[in-house]
Design a protein around this motif. Structure first.
Motif, PDB file in Angstrom:
ATOM      1  N   ARG A  47       0.819  -1.207   0.000  1.00  0.00           N
ATOM      2  CA  ARG A  47       0.000   0.000   0.000  1.00  0.00           C
ATOM      3  C   ARG A  47       0.853   1.257   0.000  1.00  0.00           C
ATOM      4  N   MET A  48       2.107   1.135   0.343  1.00  0.00           N
ATOM      5  CA  MET A  48       3.016   2.290   0.357  1.00  0.00           C
ATOM      6  C   MET A  48       4.224   1.971  -0.502  1.00  0.00           C
ATOM      7  N   LYS A  49       4.706   3.016  -1.202  1.00  0.00           N
ATOM      8  CA  LYS A  49       5.804   2.823  -2.139  1.00  0.00           C
ATOM      9  C   LYS A  49       7.073   2.356  -1.419  1.00  0.00           C
ATOM     10  N   GLU A  50       7.321   2.901  -0.230  1.00  0.00           N
ATOM     11  CA  GLU A  50       8.539   2.565   0.505  1.00  0.00           C
ATOM     12  C   GLU A  50       8.541   1.122   0.994  1.00  0.00           C
ATOM     13  N   PHE A  51       7.381   0.510   1.144  1.00  0.00           N
ATOM     14  CA  PHE A  51       7.285  -0.859   1.650  1.00  0.00           C
ATOM     15  C   PHE A  51       6.643  -1.783   0.614  1.00  0.00           C
TER      16      PHE A  51
ATOM     17  N   VAL B 254       6.558   4.021 -12.331  1.00  0.00           N
ATOM     18  CA  VAL B 254       7.633   4.350 -13.268  1.00  0.00           C
ATOM     19  C   VAL B 254       8.816   4.839 -12.437  1.00  0.00           C
ATOM     20  N   GLU B 255       9.978   4.242 -12.635  1.00  0.00           N
ATOM     21  CA  GLU B 255      11.171   4.604 -11.866  1.00  0.00           C
ATOM     22  C   GLU B 255      11.764   5.883 -12.442  1.00  0.00           C
ATOM     23  N   ASN B 256      11.578   6.978 -11.698  1.00  0.00           N
ATOM     24  CA  ASN B 256      12.019   8.289 -12.173  1.00  0.00           C
ATOM     25  C   ASN B 256      13.526   8.450 -12.064  1.00  0.00           C
TER      26      ASN B 256
ATOM     27  N   ILE C 258      16.676  12.044  -7.118  1.00  0.00           N
ATOM     28  CA  ILE C 258      16.752  11.986  -5.654  1.00  0.00           C
ATOM     29  C   ILE C 258      15.600  12.761  -5.035  1.00  0.00           C
ATOM     30  N   TRP C 259      15.290  13.921  -5.643  1.00  0.00           N
ATOM     31  CA  TRP C 259      14.278  14.798  -5.081  1.00  0.00           C
ATOM     32  C   TRP C 259      12.884  14.597  -5.705  1.00  0.00           C
ATOM     33  N   SER C 260      12.732  13.597  -6.503  1.00  0.00           N
ATOM     34  CA  SER C 260      11.444  13.390  -7.166  1.00  0.00           C
ATOM     35  C   SER C 260      10.900  11.998  -6.842  1.00  0.00           C
ATOM     36  N   ALA C 261       9.596  11.908  -6.650  1.00  0.00           N
ATOM     37  CA  ALA C 261       8.952  10.632  -6.366  1.00  0.00           C
ATOM     38  C   ALA C 261       8.589   9.942  -7.671  1.00  0.00           C
ATOM     39  N   ASP C 262       8.561   8.632  -7.603  1.00  0.00           N
ATOM     40  CA  ASP C 262       8.180   7.872  -8.798  1.00  0.00           C
ATOM     41  C   ASP C 262       6.680   8.040  -9.081  1.00  0.00           C
ATOM     42  N   PRO C 263       6.306   8.310 -10.344  1.00  0.00           N
ATOM     43  CA  PRO C 263       4.881   8.297 -10.694  1.00  0.00           C
ATOM     44  C   PRO C 263       4.330   6.882 -10.491  1.00  0.00           C
ATOM     45  N   HIS C 264       3.178   6.774  -9.875  1.00  0.00           N
ATOM     46  CA  HIS C 264       2.659   5.455  -9.548  1.00  0.00           C
ATOM     47  C   HIS C 264       1.130   5.513  -9.416  1.00  0.00           C
TER      48      HIS C 264
END
Length: 332
Positions: free
Chosen positions: A57-61, A113-115, A118-124
């Motif tokens: 449910r979360m990008k980091e996990f 999408v893997e952007n 460092i300062w930008s989040a991946d579109p998901h």
């Protein structure tokens, strides 16, 4: 001042993600034991980027399940892959296929999408996949023409693979048709065949108007409704009855043409002969009336004189009165 600049830069990156995001359907439902394909759409600027599919449910996990930068699976092992991913930069979509889903595969998934920044989040985009027990039909309303055939496909989850399948008219339990131990049923009007992999098919071989109505296909305690509509067959054009002055044209064959030619020729010959004969009689009568033959008149006069003389002689010789006393006779 530096803190404000950093905060503004981060907000711009998140705004970019919101404006140029990845999209997909928010949820999917699928029967246990079947496959599911999820399309993930992205903006043109992400065509050359790496795409991935993960669970969480979360990008980091989020647990990665497939990536487009991973080596393509060998053809021999492709059917054994639980998850496959394919990117189509022309259509700006990448698709993820999950096979032989189990109930424990239910949960949240993410296509992203893997952007690389460092300062930008991946579109998901997230989607909720629910693997359920039960039944479903690709088409809940079907129609067929009277006298034709129609097939109904009924899908069931893996739990009911070995269960007998049935097809019933709604509201009439006595009408139910059941498959046998081989997964088939056949009679004069309906065939049922179970492929034992998650679907069985009901086929009407010759539809009748009375077959129209609501039905349900079932497996175990599960059932799903289907409506069947029967369209009346288009009426055919009846041959038009013609009057005595009209005739229906018939195809001309060599035999019929020869027969017709012979009859027509004979009729023409007879008509010509009668016409000539009539004309000859008419001409003779006309000729005799206007120009009699003198020889014919003379002959007729001779015959008349002879006849007169014979009559006179007969009268002279026949009428004689005798007087016995005088023994004289008087000629009349």
């Amino acid at each position: 001042m530096l803190q404000h600049f950093t905060l503004t830069f981060c907000l711009l990156q998140w705004i970019q993600v919101c404006l140029c995001s990845v999209t997909t359907d928010p949820e999917f439902g699928v029967l246990e034991g079947r496959n599911l394909t999820v399309p993930c759409h992205y903006e043109p600027q992400y065509a050359g980027y790496v795409k991935y599919w993960c669970r969480g449910r979360m990008k980091e996990f989020c647990t990665s399940l497939a990536r487009t930068d991973e080596p393509s699976p060998d053809i021999s092992t492709l059917s054994k892959q639980k998850v496959t991913i394919y990117d189509d930069p022309v259509q700006l979509v990448f698709s993820v296929t999950m096979t032989q889903l189990k109930e424990e595969d239910s949960g949240w998934y993410m296509c992203g999408v893997e952007n690389g920044g460092i300062w930008s989040a991946d579109p998901h985009a997230f989607t909720d996949i629910k693997v359920i027990h039960g039944m479903s039909v690709p088409h809940s309303r079907l129609s067929g023409e009277e006298g034709g055939s129609v097939s109904v496909e009924c899908l069931y989850s893996e739990k009911y693979r070995e269960s007998p399948k049935k097809w019933c008219r709604s509201g009439d339990w006595s009408s139910c048709l059941h498959t046998d131990s081989e997964g088939v049923h056949s009679d004069g009007s309906v065939d049922i065949k179970d492929d034992r992999t998650g679907a069985f098919t009901v086929t009407y071989k010759r539809l009748q108007v009375r077959d129209m109505g609501w039905y349900w296909c079932g497996a175990g305690s599960q059932k799903v409704a289907v409506h069947l509509q029967v369209l009346r067959r288009a009426t055919t054009m009846m041959p038009v009855t013609t009057s005595s002055t009209e005739s229906v044209p018939q195809p001309i064959t060599s035999t019929s043409w020869n027969t017709q030619s012979y009859v027509l020729g004979s009729a023409l010959v007879c008509a010509s002969f009668l016409l000539i004969l009539g004309f000859a009689i008419f001409a003779r009568k006309k000729l005799l009336k206007n120009d009699p033959d003198p020889r014919h008149d003379a002959e007729m006069k001779v015959r008349f004189n002879d006849y007169s003389e014979e009559v006179g002689e007969t009268q002279t010789s026949a009428i004689v009165f005798l007087n016995k006393n005088s023994q004289s006779s008087y000629m009349l």
